[in-house]
Scaffold this active site. Sequence first.
Site, PDB file in Angstrom:
ATOM      1  CE  LYS A  29      -3.826   1.700   2.952  1.00 45.59           C
ATOM      2  NZ  LYS A  29      -4.663   1.348   4.108  1.00 45.59           N
ATOM      3  CB  SER A  43      -7.881   3.441   3.178  1.00 40.49           C
ATOM      4  OG  SER A  43      -7.147   2.805   4.172  1.00 40.49           O
ATOM      5  CB  SER A  48      -8.356   0.533   6.008  1.00 32.94           C
ATOM      6  OG  SER A  48      -9.031   1.755   6.183  1.00 32.94           O
TER       7      SER A  48
END
Lengths: 102, 499
Positions: free
Chosen positions: B83, B158, B182
């Site tokens: 990420k 996210s 997330s």
Amino acid sequence: MILYYYKVMSISRDEIQRIAKLARIELTEEEMGRFQGDLNKVLGYIEVLKAINTEGVAPLASVTGLENTWREDEEADLGLQKAIIENAPEKSGRFIKVKKVL
Amino acid sequence: MKFNLMDYAYATIVELRKALDAKDVSSVELAKFFLARIKKYNPDLNAFITVTEEEALMQARQADELIAEGKAKPLTGIPYAAKDLFSTRGIKTTAASKILENFEPVYDATTIRKLKEQKAVLLGKTNLDQFAHGSSTETSYYGPSKNPWDLTRIPGGSSGGSTAAVAAGLAPFALATETGGSIRQPASLCGISGWKPTYGRVSRYGVLAMTSSADSIGTVTRSAEDLAITAEALSGFDPKDSTTSKVPVGSWSKNFHQDLRGLKVGVPPEYFPEGIEEDVEKRVKEAINKIQSLGAEIREVSLPLTGYGSMVYAIVTPSEVSSNLSRYDGIRYGHVTQKAGDLYEIYSRSRGEGFGDEAKRRIMTGTYALSAGYRDAYYLKAQKVRRLIVDEFAEAFKKVDILLCPSTPSVAVKIGGAAQNPLFGYIADQLNIPSSLAGLSGLLVPCGFGQPKDGAAVDLPVGLQIIGPQWGEERVFQVGFAYQQATEWHKEKPKVFQN
């Protein structure tokens, strides 16, 4: 199910400007209007949370209960000085440049 | 037995390890294979912000050397994605923002360093909601990622880029983070396995901070067994992160057994809220029945404070965000405005130009909640209710070993749907937020498919959430593993990316 509600609070335009100044963010007029509404909503949540009895409850600081973890104050040269200065938008030699503070 | 090259797209870490060690395939071949898939499919998915081709091939060559010497570690040669919140030295780390558009960190996050030491192979940095503020990747400066099961829908967030990448077979595993859902929510929406660690298990050093008291570093993979393998590689005390614990890291992937006799499972009725989609409820209840059939005892355990979690989060998170984002000031790194007259304008214009809407919203909310005269009433009150939530879970775990429930009340919604509903994130994450705020261990495993409330005739993934107590990694991995021995949902693949 929890009902979400909020009083239309009087967060003033002055208040929003004060917060934007504290946060060092320049906002457009439109953004200020929008964030006024958002902040009102948060106040609404607080009204709901106020109904919960938290007498004698200490605010949570850490979920793990760890406190004051220490390490030795030892020097180490990681050789990153040049790379760090490289990242700065304004620089001069070994220094990061800023506009005058005073 | 040799694999077909295409089989590798959805292979587990366990399968890839066998293939690499048996020399059926080399790390370089694997890296090239995944890089080619990313090149082909990323334009449709927008899962990756940066692809690190050179880095990947270099690491793969080093991995092949280690394997040839018989020194392979569990993740040697295994390709992965990170990420874009994880600092990678010399490689752009943007947090999906404009303010860090061209930022190259000068050091690696501890988790990145650990994977580098094992010679895992970094394929690239994945898309996310900007600074991890969101549940759909729609706040990304680089546009939303797509759900591999239906490209018109969100992958969740996210960590949406990481989950879309693994679900589409573009990476065997990916680094992700969770603060309020997330990892678990996108894993649920994309039909893959996700691990939300106990807060303090994994070092946050080098991961751009969101809510420092809740941010947790985890992974998304194709199986619970893989989650355990990545967890072993990443967990452990780090002197560079003073919030990491010295609680020992178990051999979680080595002690699995098939049945769950004696396991006491709690099912909280509050986690089946009004408005939950019918198919979500059905699939989760079927999964709970399956776990019962493996020997577990199921009972109802009420968690009355569940509904307050989102409100606590709505105050605590922006407060900590406002503090953590104050470092982006246009002086030491990142975007700087060209329109400043004095120092104040450097700050206020760089930040005004560089931050997206949601980041600004959270900074404003947090600054207000923490400002003089309000901190006691807002931030501290919320933190008191948070302690009550922690205590409520602790009481529940005196009666049961784990909790089973849905992760999110619906299957994936259409991209753009969230914009109509400002409460979307809080609704989507209401079932993850409480255990995230409490810093508990959690797992998400796929448990079937359902059709969305919007009437589209499309089958979308549903996930089962497994919540364990603090430091309960062993338990949640065991339950996930046993469930996946008895079911095949985690082996499903979207039709679109199969060649």
